[in-house]
Design an enzyme around this catalytic site. Structure first.
Site, PDB file in Angstrom:
ATOM      1  N   HIS A 278       0.838  -1.206   0.000  1.00 39.99           N
ATOM      2  CA  HIS A 278       0.000   0.000   0.000  1.00 39.99           C
ATOM      3  C   HIS A 278       0.866   1.247   0.000  1.00 39.99           C
ATOM      4  O   HIS A 278       1.759   1.401   0.842  1.00 39.99           O
ATOM      5  CB  HIS A 278      -0.952  -0.023   1.197  1.00 39.99           C
ATOM      6  CG  HIS A 278      -1.987  -1.104   1.058  1.00 39.99           C
ATOM      7  ND1 HIS A 278      -2.359  -1.930   2.082  1.00 39.99           N
ATOM      8  CD2 HIS A 278      -2.702  -1.491  -0.035  1.00 39.99           C
ATOM      9  CE1 HIS A 278      -3.278  -2.786   1.638  1.00 39.99           C
ATOM     10  NE2 HIS A 278      -3.501  -2.538   0.361  1.00 39.99           N
TER      11      HIS A 278
ATOM     12  N   GLU B 128       1.803   3.654   3.032  1.00 34.33           N
ATOM     13  CA  GLU B 128       2.337   3.007   4.238  1.00 34.33           C
ATOM     14  C   GLU B 128       3.867   3.072   4.210  1.00 34.33           C
ATOM     15  O   GLU B 128       4.579   2.071   4.228  1.00 34.33           O
ATOM     16  CB  GLU B 128       1.757   1.592   4.351  1.00 34.33           C
ATOM     17  CG  GLU B 128       0.221   1.663   4.452  1.00 34.33           C
ATOM     18  CD  GLU B 128      -0.504   0.323   4.371  1.00 34.33           C
ATOM     19  OE1 GLU B 128       0.146  -0.726   4.443  1.00 34.33           O
ATOM     20  OE2 GLU B 128      -1.753   0.349   4.231  1.00 34.33           O
TER      21      GLU B 128
ATOM     22  N   HIS C 176       2.686  -3.712   6.781  1.00 35.87           N
ATOM     23  CA  HIS C 176       1.706  -2.640   6.540  1.00 35.87           C
ATOM     24  C   HIS C 176       1.757  -1.653   7.697  1.00 35.87           C
ATOM     25  O   HIS C 176       2.383  -1.909   8.722  1.00 35.87           O
ATOM     26  CB  HIS C 176       0.278  -3.218   6.479  1.00 35.87           C
ATOM     27  CG  HIS C 176      -0.002  -4.026   5.256  1.00 35.87           C
ATOM     28  ND1 HIS C 176      -0.779  -3.571   4.218  1.00 35.87           N
ATOM     29  CD2 HIS C 176       0.410  -5.265   4.898  1.00 35.87           C
ATOM     30  CE1 HIS C 176      -0.842  -4.504   3.270  1.00 35.87           C
ATOM     31  NE2 HIS C 176      -0.126  -5.532   3.661  1.00 35.87           N
TER      32      HIS C 176
ATOM     33  N   GLU D 212       0.978  -5.025  11.048  1.00 37.08           N
ATOM     34  CA  GLU D 212       0.491  -3.649  10.930  1.00 37.08           C
ATOM     35  C   GLU D 212       1.282  -2.834  11.938  1.00 37.08           C
ATOM     36  O   GLU D 212       1.112  -2.997  13.146  1.00 37.08           O
ATOM     37  CB  GLU D 212      -1.005  -3.578  11.280  1.00 37.08           C
ATOM     38  CG  GLU D 212      -1.914  -4.245  10.261  1.00 37.08           C
ATOM     39  CD  GLU D 212      -2.257  -3.329   9.097  1.00 37.08           C
ATOM     40  OE1 GLU D 212      -1.783  -2.177   9.070  1.00 37.08           O
ATOM     41  OE2 GLU D 212      -3.001  -3.779   8.226  1.00 37.08           O
TER      42      GLU D 212
HETATM   43  C1  GEM Z   1      -5.256  -4.684   5.753  1.00 35.88           C
HETATM   44  S1  GEM Z   1      -4.053  -5.929   5.883  1.00 35.88           S
HETATM   45  C2  GEM Z   1      -5.004  -7.451   5.560  1.00 35.88           C
HETATM   46  C3  GEM Z   1      -5.532  -8.054   6.773  1.00 35.88           C
HETATM   47  N1  GEM Z   1      -6.487  -9.077   6.512  1.00 35.88           N
HETATM   48  C4  GEM Z   1      -7.733  -9.069   7.067  1.00 35.88           C
HETATM   49  N2  GEM Z   1      -8.548 -10.076   6.795  1.00 35.88           N
HETATM   50  N3  GEM Z   1      -8.112  -8.096   7.812  1.00 35.88           N
HETATM   51  C5  GEM Z   1      -5.794  -4.570   4.363  1.00 35.88           C
HETATM   52  O1  GEM Z   1      -5.141  -4.938   3.390  1.00 35.88           O
HETATM   53  O2  GEM Z   1      -6.906  -4.074   4.270  1.00 35.88           O
HETATM   54  C6  GEM Z   1      -4.901  -3.363   6.314  1.00 35.88           C
HETATM   55  C7  GEM Z   1      -3.911  -2.537   5.580  1.00 35.88           C
HETATM   56  O3  GEM Z   1      -4.143  -2.163   4.460  1.00 35.88           O
HETATM   57  O4  GEM Z   1      -2.836  -2.171   6.110  1.00 35.88           O
HETATM   58 ZN    ZN Z   2      -1.834  -1.874   4.105  1.00 36.40          ZN
END
Ligand code: GEM
Ligand code: ZN
Ligand code: CA
Ligand code: CA
Length: 432
Positions: free
Chosen positions: A183, A186, A313, A386
Site C-alpha cells: 500500500h 504506508e 503494513h 500492521e
Molecule cells: C489490511 S491488511 C489485511 C488483513 N487481513 C484481514 N482479513 N483483515 C488490508 O489490506 O486491508 C490493512 C492494511 O491495508 O494495512
Molecule cells: Zn496496508
C-alpha cells in the site's frame, strides 16, 4: 500551466462559482483529477461482523484501535456508513488535515518531482530506496545479491535483495520472504525492510546471532512492492493518502488481487473506484503477478523453498495470520495444529513488540490478500504486521524522527521469526 496562471484561473473560477453554488461545496482543484470531498470518521464496531459491514460500505478503512475504526468516507459514501447504524464521529476534512502535515519545497533533482515534505525527509522515495540497495551491494557484496523481479505498471523495477552467506548460490537453506509497501501511503514499511537489510548485513561480522541466522537462511527482501503508488502519494508535494497501485483508471488494491479465493467472500470490491478494488481478475496487477512468478519459481524439485513470509503494513499495531476470507479458525488447507502454530508464533512475536496478535478475519473479512495466497497455495507461514501507530494520529504519516524507534521495535520479533523459519510447527513441539 504555471502556478501563477493556475492561481489566476482558480480565482476567476472561484469568483464565478460563488455566484451559483451553495456554501461548503468543494470544487475540484485545477490540474488534479476531480477528487470528491473526503471526510474522516471514527466508527465503533465491536465485532468482526460489524467491522466487515463497515468495510463493505466501500469506505477507506485506515486502521483499527480495538473497536474504533478510522475511515475516510467520500460524500457519496456517507449515507451507507450512517446506514450501518453504528455510532460514528465526524473528525473533519481529510485533505485539510493532509495539507497541515506540510507541503514539500524539495524537488528530487534526478526525477524532477516533489520529494517528501519537511519533517519526512528521512523517508526513502523510490530513487533513494534504489540508491540504498546499491550501497548495500557495494558494502556487502559477500552477503547480498540485488535483482529485479520485473516491472511495476509504470515500468519501475521491483527490486529484491537476497541476504545470505554465498548469496550467489542457491543453497539448501530455509528461505524467508519480506515484502513491504503493497500500500502506497504506508511509507514506514519501506523503512522496515531497509532496517532488516541493515541489521542483517552491517551486524553480520560482529553479532553471532545475526551471523548464525544469515549462514543458515536465505532471506529475500522486496522493500517497495508498489513504487508507482509511493511516488504518486508524494508527487504533488502534499500527501494524498493514496493506497492502491496506479493502474487505470483509479488503481487496483494489490492486497485484494491475489489468486486464492479471489473475490470470494465480500472482502473486496468489484467497483473500480473503491479503495479495495480487486481488479478485473486475480493477478491483474503487475506488482502482485511478479511476486507470484518469483514465489512460484521457488518451487524446486516439488518443494517450496520459501518457508515463511511477513508482509509489512501500517497502521494499527497488529500481527495477523490466515485466513482472512473466512471467520472460521480452520478451513480447507488449514487444520487445528497449523492454526495453533500460526497463533503461537504470532503471540510470541507480539510479546516482543506490544502489537495485538489475531487471525486476520478477527479484524474484518478480506479476500485476495497476500497471506491467504501464500498459505493457501504454497503453505508458506505468512503474516501481516500492521506497524505503528495504533491510531489515526499520526496514522500513515509519523514524522521521520520516529522511524528509528518504530522499526527497531520489531528487531526481536524479526529475530524470533527467522529463528523458527526452518520449521514453524517446532514452536508447538511438532516436527516438519
Ligand atoms: C489490511 S491488511 C489485511 C488483513 N487481513 C484481514 N482479513 N483483515 C488490508 O489490506 O486491508 C490493512 C492494511 O491495508 O494495512
Ligand atoms: Zn496496508
Ligand atoms: Ca547461504
Ligand atoms: Ca535455497
Amino acid at each position: 500551466m504555471s502556478p501563477k496562471r493556475r492561481g489566476l484561473v482558480a480565482a476567476v473560477l472561484g469568483a464565478c462559482l460563488t455566484l451559483v453554488l451553495p456554501l461548503n461545496t468543494v470544487t475540484a482543484q485545477p490540474g488534479t483529477t476531480s477528487t470528491p470531498e473526503r471526510t474522516l470518521f471514527e466508527i465503533i464496531a465491536n465485532t468482526p461482523q460489524d467491522r466487515t459491514k463497515v468495510a463493505r460500505t466501500g469506505v477507506d478503512v485506515l486502521g483499527t484501535d480495538g473497536p474504533r475504526l478510522t475511515v475516510i468516507a467520500e460524500a457519496r459514501q456517507q449515507w451507507a456508513l450512517r446506514a450501518t447504524g453504528l455510532p460514528m464521529t465526524d473528525l473533519g476534512d481529510v485533505d485539510a488535515q493532509l495539507a497541515a502535515l506540510g507541503k514539500s519545497d524539495f524537488t528530487d533533482p534526478q526525477v524532477g518531482t516533489q520529494d517528501f515534505p519537511s519533517g519526512y525527509a528521512g523517508y526513502h522515495n523510490f530513487r533513494e530506496t534504489v540508491a540504498e540497495l546499491n550501497q548495500t551491494v557495494t558494502d556487502h557484496s559477500d552477503l547480498v545479491k540485488l535483482s529485479s523481479i520485473g516491472k511495476s505498471y509504470e515500468n519501475r523495477d521491483l527490486w529484491m535483495l537476497k541476504i545470505s552467506d554465498n548469496p550467489g548460490v542457491d543453497e539448501n537453506e530455509p528461505e524467508v520472504l519480506f515484502t513491504c509497501n503493497q500500500h502506497a501511503r504506508e511509507h514506514l514499511t519501506v523503512e522496515m525492510c531497509l532496517r532488516i537489510i541493515k541489521q542483517y548485513t552491517d551486524n553480520y561480522a560482529t553479532n553471532p546471532t545475526v551471523k548464525n541466522l544469515i549462514d543458515s537462511r536465505e532471506i529475500w527482501v522486496i522493500p517497495m512492492v508498489n513504487p508507482d503508488g509511493v511516488e504518486y502519494d508524494i508527487a504533488s508535494g502534499q500527501f494524498r493518502s493514496w493506497r492502491k497501485n496506479r493502474q487505470p483508471s483509479n488503481g487496483t488494491d494489490p492486497n485484494r488481487n491475489w489468486g486464492f479465493q479471489w473475490g470470494c467472500c465480500g472482502g473486496s470490491s468489484g467497483s473500480a473506484t473503491s479503495e479495495t478494488y480487486r481488479g478485473p481478475s486475480a493477478f491483474s496487477a503487475p506488482e502482485t503477478a511478479r511476486i507470484r512468478d518469483f514465489v512460484n519459481g521457488r518451487v524446486v524439485g516439488g518443494t517450496q523453498q520459501i518457508k515463511t513470509h511477513i508482509d509489512w503494513h501500517t497502521y494499527s499495531e497488529l500481527i495477523l495470520w490466515p485466513y482472512g476470507y473466512t471467520y472460521a479458525d480452520t478451513a480447507p488447507g488449514l487444520d487445528a495444529n497449523q492454526a495453533n502454530a500460526f497463533a503461537t508464533l504470532g503471540r510470541r512475536m507480539a510479546a516482543t513488540n506490544g502489537y495485538t496478535p489475531q487471525q486476520s478475519s478477527d479484524l474484518y473479512i478480506t479476500d485476495g490478500s497476500v497471506n491467504d495466497w501464500m498459505w493457501g497455495v504454497h503453505k508458506i507461514w505468512s503474516y501481516t504486521f500492521e506497524m505503528y501507530p495504533k491510531g489515526a494520529s499520526p496514522g500513515f504519516y509519523p514524522r521521520d524522527t520516529l522511524i528509528a524507534a518504530q522499526t527497531a521495535r520489531n528487531d526481536s520479533a524479526v529475530e524470533l521469526f527467522l529463528t523458527y523459519s526452518d520449521c514453524v510447527p517446532r514452536i508447538i513441539g511438532r516436527t516438519c
